[in-house]
Design an enzyme around this catalytic site. Structure first.
Site, PDB file in Angstrom:
ATOM      1  N   CYS A   1       2.111  29.518 -15.339  1.00 32.12           N
ATOM      2  CA  CYS A   1       1.689  29.893 -16.834  1.00 32.12           C
ATOM      3  C   CYS A   1       1.198  28.982 -17.798  1.00 32.12           C
ATOM      4  CB  CYS A   1       3.065  31.011 -17.199  1.00 32.12           C
ATOM      5  SG  CYS A   1       3.307  32.093 -16.266  1.00 32.12           S
ATOM      6  N   GLU A   2       0.371  28.188 -17.334  1.00 31.49           N
ATOM      7  CA  GLU A   2      -0.556  27.527 -18.339  1.00 31.49           C
ATOM      8  C   GLU A   2      -2.032  27.090 -17.606  1.00 31.49           C
ATOM      9  OE1 GLU A   2       0.506  23.408 -18.804  1.00 31.49           O
ATOM     10  OE2 GLU A   2       2.694  23.860 -18.269  1.00 31.49           O
TER      11      GLU A   2
ATOM     12  N   PRO B   1       0.874  -1.362  -0.110  1.00 34.94           N
ATOM     13  CA  PRO B   1       0.004  -0.117   0.040  1.00 34.94           C
ATOM     14  C   PRO B   1       1.031   1.362   0.095  1.00 34.94           C
ATOM     15  CG  PRO B   1      -0.084  -0.829   2.180  1.00 34.94           C
ATOM     16  CD  PRO B   1       0.859  -2.056   1.309  1.00 34.94           C
ATOM     17  N   GLY B   2       0.269   2.148  -0.902  1.00 36.99           N
ATOM     18  CA  GLY B   2       1.037   3.506  -0.707  1.00 36.99           C
ATOM     19  C   GLY B   2       0.127   4.525  -0.248  1.00 36.99           C
ATOM     20  N   ARG B   3      -0.924   4.765  -1.292  1.00 38.47           N
ATOM     21  CA  ARG B   3      -2.118   5.814  -1.164  1.00 38.47           C
ATOM     22  C   ARG B   3      -2.762   5.615   0.061  1.00 38.47           C
ATOM     23  NH1 ARG B   3      -3.760   8.230  -5.481  1.00 38.47           N
ATOM     24  NH2 ARG B   3      -3.218   6.583  -6.595  1.00 38.47           N
TER      25      ARG B   3
ATOM     26  N   TYR C   1      -4.127  13.774 -14.119  1.00 46.76           N
ATOM     27  CA  TYR C   1      -5.248  12.756 -14.005  1.00 46.76           C
ATOM     28  C   TYR C   1      -6.608  13.557 -14.086  1.00 46.76           C
ATOM     29  CZ  TYR C   1      -1.097  10.419 -11.873  1.00 46.76           C
ATOM     30  OH  TYR C   1       0.096  10.099 -11.727  1.00 46.76           O
TER      31      TYR C   1
HETATM   32  N1  LLP Z   1       3.054  -1.419  -6.058  1.00 42.40           N
HETATM   33  C1  LLP Z   1       3.323  -1.215  -7.368  1.00 42.40           C
HETATM   34  C2  LLP Z   1       4.016  -2.271  -8.086  1.00 42.40           C
HETATM   35  C3  LLP Z   1       2.883   0.218  -7.919  1.00 42.40           C
HETATM   36  O1  LLP Z   1       3.257   0.230  -8.626  1.00 42.40           O
HETATM   37  C4  LLP Z   1       2.249   0.889  -6.866  1.00 42.40           C
HETATM   38  C5  LLP Z   1       1.944   2.121  -7.486  1.00 42.40           C
HETATM   39  C6  LLP Z   1       1.797   0.539  -5.544  1.00 42.40           C
HETATM   40  C7  LLP Z   1       2.298  -0.675  -5.161  1.00 42.40           C
HETATM   41  C8  LLP Z   1       1.236   1.437  -4.645  1.00 42.40           C
HETATM   42  O2  LLP Z   1       0.104   1.826  -4.942  1.00 42.40           O
HETATM   43  P1  LLP Z   1      -0.932   2.722  -4.269  1.00 42.40           P
HETATM   44  O3  LLP Z   1      -1.230   1.581  -2.866  1.00 42.40           O
HETATM   45  O4  LLP Z   1      -0.390   3.949  -3.708  1.00 42.40           O
HETATM   46  O5  LLP Z   1      -2.373   2.615  -5.153  1.00 42.40           O
HETATM   47  N2  LLP Z   1       0.864   8.971  -9.152  1.00 42.40           N
HETATM   48  C9  LLP Z   1      -0.562   8.380  -9.294  1.00 42.40           C
HETATM   49  C10 LLP Z   1      -0.420   6.958  -8.676  1.00 42.40           C
HETATM   50  C11 LLP Z   1       0.698   6.049  -9.368  1.00 42.40           C
HETATM   51  C12 LLP Z   1       0.804   4.571  -8.669  1.00 42.40           C
HETATM   52  C13 LLP Z   1       1.991   3.845  -9.249  1.00 42.40           C
HETATM   53  N3  LLP Z   1       1.995   2.551  -8.783  1.00 42.40           N
HETATM   54  C14 LLP Z   1      -1.416   9.199  -8.673  1.00 42.40           C
HETATM   55  O6  LLP Z   1      -1.209  10.267  -8.003  1.00 42.40           O
HETATM   56  O7  LLP Z   1      -2.678   8.663  -8.392  1.00 42.40           O
END
Ligand code: LLP
Length: 422
Positions: free
Chosen positions: A349-350, A279-281, A321
């Site tokens: 500026c865009e 998890p990231g987000r 996005y």
């Molecule tokens: N594992 C892999 C292999 C990934 O490619 C990613 C995210 C994650 C884990 C973590 O995913 P999450 O749990 O955060 O959804 N910049 C975009 C999101 C790009 C995500 C890329 N990969 C945004 O701002 O929505």
């Protein structure tokens, strides 16, 4: 659950601290990020509780937010980490993450990055033929047998924006599934250098329907069966990251980490697997707000604009996005303020430079402040210095209610440093 940001009588709070007070006390004069440290902990604990009774690794995808203080905090509470570059790996190790609970991901890992990862005992996901070749070499060079997972494309539609969908047929990630035999043979041939310990998939990001994870796990289970029957001792099922968060603030109930884990719990148990999540987000997204000051309000024909001192340079998700992030004033609007539909825009500026489109908001006073919510993931991490807007400071509110700076604002001197001696 407990929310990091709440509004009371029109005043916005981070935990128990009034944001307007923080702005005044810290004499803020640029846009900045404000985090809740307790919310970081709560989000991590949600995953821990969700995984209760399973063998598991929580791998925080540090691409979402690589603030060093935040990394150290996650390492301290016991999180693993998911890395996508050599420097992410180096930073994660410095921050104190246990390398054996780290996963190195990516479709373009460099040979020297792989040597570093293998030497440190990090789990490595195989993405392609050449990737395996480089991992084998890294195993040979270091004398450390690389623990590898096969990144398999489950071809499941995550029903998200195409830029953040990664586990379908046209994706650049993962091995071609009909080549599985070749990979298994190759791994067997190089059993001194690599050991296959698991399978990995990642479906995409901002996923709000968790049954998709079960669909993917069932596909992966077929691969696990096939691979085990060839005599490999698979331990890990890595189901990736991707759980969405409540960007809309509409009152709708979104799935939790527990909902996610429960869709795969039986599969993991029945097959004697260790579950890896990435998890990231969902660990950091709701822990921060991006706080900006209103420079002024203007109208062009039918369009109304709130112009703020934050921009797409600091927070690009809406521009890139078309992402929705909720916007709210930090203090009550002036008495009798008219409500209008505004675009909230920055000084860049865009025309792509907007933080919010068509937002119904009370007309704010010049010099007052507003926030863009859910700015903890992929916001500061994707910030640029476009228009020579040097990256902003970050602060957090801690458990005891104190406010601490966790990253300095960049300055012109930081920019000029890159030209010294040229
Ligand atoms: N594992 C892999 C292999 C990934 O490619 C990613 C995210 C994650 C884990 C973590 O995913 P999450 O749990 O955060 O959804 N910049 C975009 C999101 C790009 C995500 C890329 N990969 C945004 O701002 O929505």
């Amino acid at each position: 659950g407990v929310a990091a940001f709440t509004s009371k009588n029109g005043f916005l709070y981070c935990e128990n601290e009034m944001i307007q007070d923080i702005i005044e006390k810290e004499r803020m004069n640029r846009c900045f990020y404000l985090y809740s440290k307790p919310q970081l902990t709560r989000n991590y604990q949600n995953y821990e509780q969700a995984l209760d009774g399973l063998n598991s690794i929580i791998g925080y995808a540090i691409k979402a937010n690589n603030n060093y203080k935040i990394l150290k905090h996650f390492a301290k509470v016991g999180s693993g980490a998911v890395l996508v570059s050599g420097l992410e790996l180096e930073l994660a190790l410095k921050a104190g993450f246990d390398p054996t609970r780290c996963v190195f991901n990516g479709n373009g890992k460099l040979p020297e990055e792989l040597i570093f990862a293998v030497r440190k005992g990090v789990l490595v996901n195989i993405d392609s033929e050449f990737d395996l070749e480089h991992i084998v070499k890294a195993g040979a060079v270091t004398g450390v047998k690389a623990k590898v997972l096969l990144r398999i494309n489950p071809d499941v539609d995550p029903q998200v924006h195409p830029y953040v969908a990664t586990g379908n047929k046209t994706s650049k990630f993962g091995i071609r599934n009909e080549k599985l035999e070749w990979f298994l043979d190759e791994i067997k041939k190089h059993s001194n250098e690599v050991e296959l310990v698991g399978v990995h998939c990642h479906l995409g990001s901002t996923i709000t329907k968790v049954n998709i994870f079960k669909d993917a796990a069932l596909v992966m289970l077929q691969y696990i069966g096939a691979i085990r029957s060839k005599g490999f001792n698979l331990q890990y099922l890595n189901i990736g990251g991707g759980l969405g968060i409540d960007y809309q603030h509409s009152g709708a109930v979104l799935p939790t980490p527990t909902d996610l884990v429960d869709t795969v719990r039986e599969i993991v148990k029945a097959n004697d697997l260790t579950l890896i999540l990435e998890p990231g987000r969902s660990l950091v997204g709701n822990t921060a707000a991006f706080v900006s000051q209103v420079i002024g309000v203007k109208s062009n024909g039918n369009k109304n604009f709130i112009v703020i001192n934050g921009s797409m340079s600091e927070l690009i998700r809406p521009s890139l996005y078309g992402a929705y992030q909720h916007i709210e004033l930090v203090t009550p609007p002036p008495v009798g303020a008219e409500v209008h539909v505004f675009d909230v825009v920055g000084p860049v500026c865009e025309s792509a430079d907007f933080l919010g489109k068509d937002r119904e908001l009370p007309t704010p006073k010049d010099g007052s402040w507003l926030v863009v919510h859910d700015a903890g993931a992929y916001c500061m991490a994707m910030a640029s210095t476009y228009n020579l807007r040097m990256r902003p400071a970050e602060y957090w509110v801690t458990e005891d209610g104190s406010v601490a700076k966790i990253r300095h604002a960049e300055t012109l001197a930081d920019h000029l440093r890159h030209f010294e001696g040229l």
